[in-house]
Design a protein around this motif. Structure first.
Motif, mmCIF file in Angstrom:
data_model
loop_
_atom_site.group_PDB
_atom_site.id
_atom_site.type_symbol
_atom_site.label_atom_id
_atom_site.label_comp_id
_atom_site.label_asym_id
_atom_site.label_seq_id
_atom_site.Cartn_x
_atom_site.Cartn_y
_atom_site.Cartn_z
ATOM 1 N N ILE A 37 0.838 -1.202 0.000
ATOM 2 C CA ILE A 37 0.000 0.000 0.000
ATOM 3 C C ILE A 37 0.870 1.248 0.000
ATOM 4 O O ILE A 37 2.046 1.206 0.367
ATOM 5 C CB ILE A 37 -0.949 0.037 1.222
ATOM 6 C CG1 ILE A 37 -0.145 0.016 2.530
ATOM 7 C CG2 ILE A 37 -1.928 -1.127 1.189
ATOM 8 C CD1 ILE A 37 -1.009 0.190 3.781
ATOM 9 N N HIS A 43 -3.660 3.702 0.046
ATOM 10 C CA HIS A 43 -4.266 3.006 -1.085
ATOM 11 C C HIS A 43 -3.386 1.838 -1.528
ATOM 12 O O HIS A 43 -2.156 1.882 -1.394
ATOM 13 C CB HIS A 43 -4.466 3.968 -2.268
ATOM 14 C CG HIS A 43 -5.353 5.118 -1.921
ATOM 15 N ND1 HIS A 43 -5.322 6.312 -2.603
ATOM 16 C CD2 HIS A 43 -6.304 5.259 -0.956
ATOM 17 C CE1 HIS A 43 -6.212 7.146 -2.080
ATOM 18 N NE2 HIS A 43 -6.809 6.525 -1.079
ATOM 19 N N ARG A 44 -4.038 0.824 -2.066
ATOM 20 C CA ARG A 44 -3.304 -0.361 -2.522
ATOM 21 C C ARG A 44 -2.505 -0.052 -3.791
ATOM 22 O O ARG A 44 -2.944 0.722 -4.649
ATOM 23 C CB ARG A 44 -4.285 -1.505 -2.797
ATOM 24 C CG ARG A 44 -3.609 -2.808 -3.187
ATOM 25 C CD ARG A 44 -4.613 -3.939 -3.293
ATOM 26 N NE ARG A 44 -3.977 -5.152 -3.775
ATOM 27 C CZ ARG A 44 -4.601 -6.310 -3.921
ATOM 28 N NH1 ARG A 44 -5.882 -6.408 -3.611
ATOM 29 N NH2 ARG A 44 -3.964 -7.373 -4.359
#
Length: 319
Positions: A37, A43-44
């Motif tokens: 992340i 966020h990935r």
């Protein structure tokens, strides 16, 4: 739900043939896994397949295999060309020979599979092949194609089915001489050898894999649950380094004395109540997690049922 078969085809011993399915005998899906992340956004991270020169993203249909000849030259090979050179073993495991199991070097073993009859037909033929291998007390050697590559597979009876173990080719196994040549030849005294044998005898037991504990996996679960619960995880102190062993004989004697003492019970790490349930959304819905969730639920219900009933407020005051 049964796992998906990795391969389906036919098992053949001379003129005896039966439809079979090959299933993986091991799984790592129950282990804790991580995604990468973005530290700043949370966020990935996603990976895109891009052209190394233009930097443009390439569609899967436009990607083919290539063998590197030199820095900028590749020989393109298509899937159809690979399928054309695949042997008959693409759909058939042909048993070529039978060998004593003791002769198979452990270095050649890759991973195990379960081989079972596929469908309602062919059980008789499968049983004939299984019992033939069993009666000979040997291992059947055949060939199977997985992911476009032909593998050697060793088949042996396991319960009502067969266990197939993929084997490496000789060019994949390194010679031990490249590593062992520099090991010094030392003379071990009889006393040292006897002390070492005593230590081994006191540690001897039966192979019981159900007693194995994945301490790192448990530590991962505890770490994730603590962070999820907002509990601060202190940094672990660096382990103390042991000094050099001055006397090998003294070390052996001390080891023997330690083994002679009653073994201390292994101290299991304390778990946060319901930690498996807390981890479920992270680890996924594997069989192990579902089982643990059910067991925890049963324990909580039993604990609730055994809880004593509160006395009325008036009676407590009277007492």
């Amino acid at each position: 739900m049964a796992p998906r078969a990795n391969w389906k085809g036919f098992l053949r011993l001379s003129l005896v043939t039966c439809p079979v399915a090959l299933y993986p005998a091991t799984s790592e899906s129950e282990k804790v896994s991580f995604n990468q992340i973005n530290k700043k956004t949370g966020h990935r991270i996603k990976y895109a397949k891009v052209d190394a020169e233009t930097g443009e993203e390439v569609a899967n249909d436009d990607i083919v295999k290539g063998y590197k000849v030199d820095t900028d030259t590749y020989i393109e090979v298509t899937k159809d060309e690979l399928d054309d050179i695949a042997l008959e073993s693409t759909h058939t495991i042909e048993i070529d020979e039978f060998v004593p199991k003791a002769e198979i070097d452990n270095r050649y073993l890759i991973r195990p599979y379960y081989l079972v009859p596929d469908g309602k037909v062919g059980h008789d033929a499968f049983a004939v092949i299984r019992e033939t291998v069993k009666s000979l007390n040997k291992v059947a050697i055949g060939r199977v194609v997985l992911t476009n590559r032909e593998h050697i597979i060793a088949l042996e009876p396991l319960g009502k089915g067969l266990m197939g173990t993929l084997l490496r080719y000789p060019y994949e196994v390194r010679s031990e001489n490249d590593y062992f040549d520099d090991i010094q030849d030392v003379k071990i005294t009889k006393d040292m050898l006897e002390l070492a044998k005593h230590i081994v005898e006191q540690k001897s037991g039966d192979f019981e894999p159900e007693n194995f504990e994945d301490h790192y996996e448990e530590a991962l679960i505890e770490l994730i649950n603590k962070k999820r619960a907002g509990i601060k995880v202190p940094a672990k102190a660096a382990p103390k380094t042991q000094g050099n062993v001055i006397s090998l004989m003294d070390a052996l004697k001390k080891s023997l004395e330690t083994q002679a003492a009653p073994p201390a019970k292994a101290k299991k790490s304390k778990r946060i109540e319901g930690q498996r349930e807390m981890l479920l959304p992270i680890a996924g819905s594997g069989k192990r997690a579902a089982k643990d969730k059910e067991e925890t639920k049963e324990k909580q219900e039993a604990k609730k049922a055994a809880r004593p009933t509160r006395a009325p407020a008036r009676s407590r005051k009277a007492s």
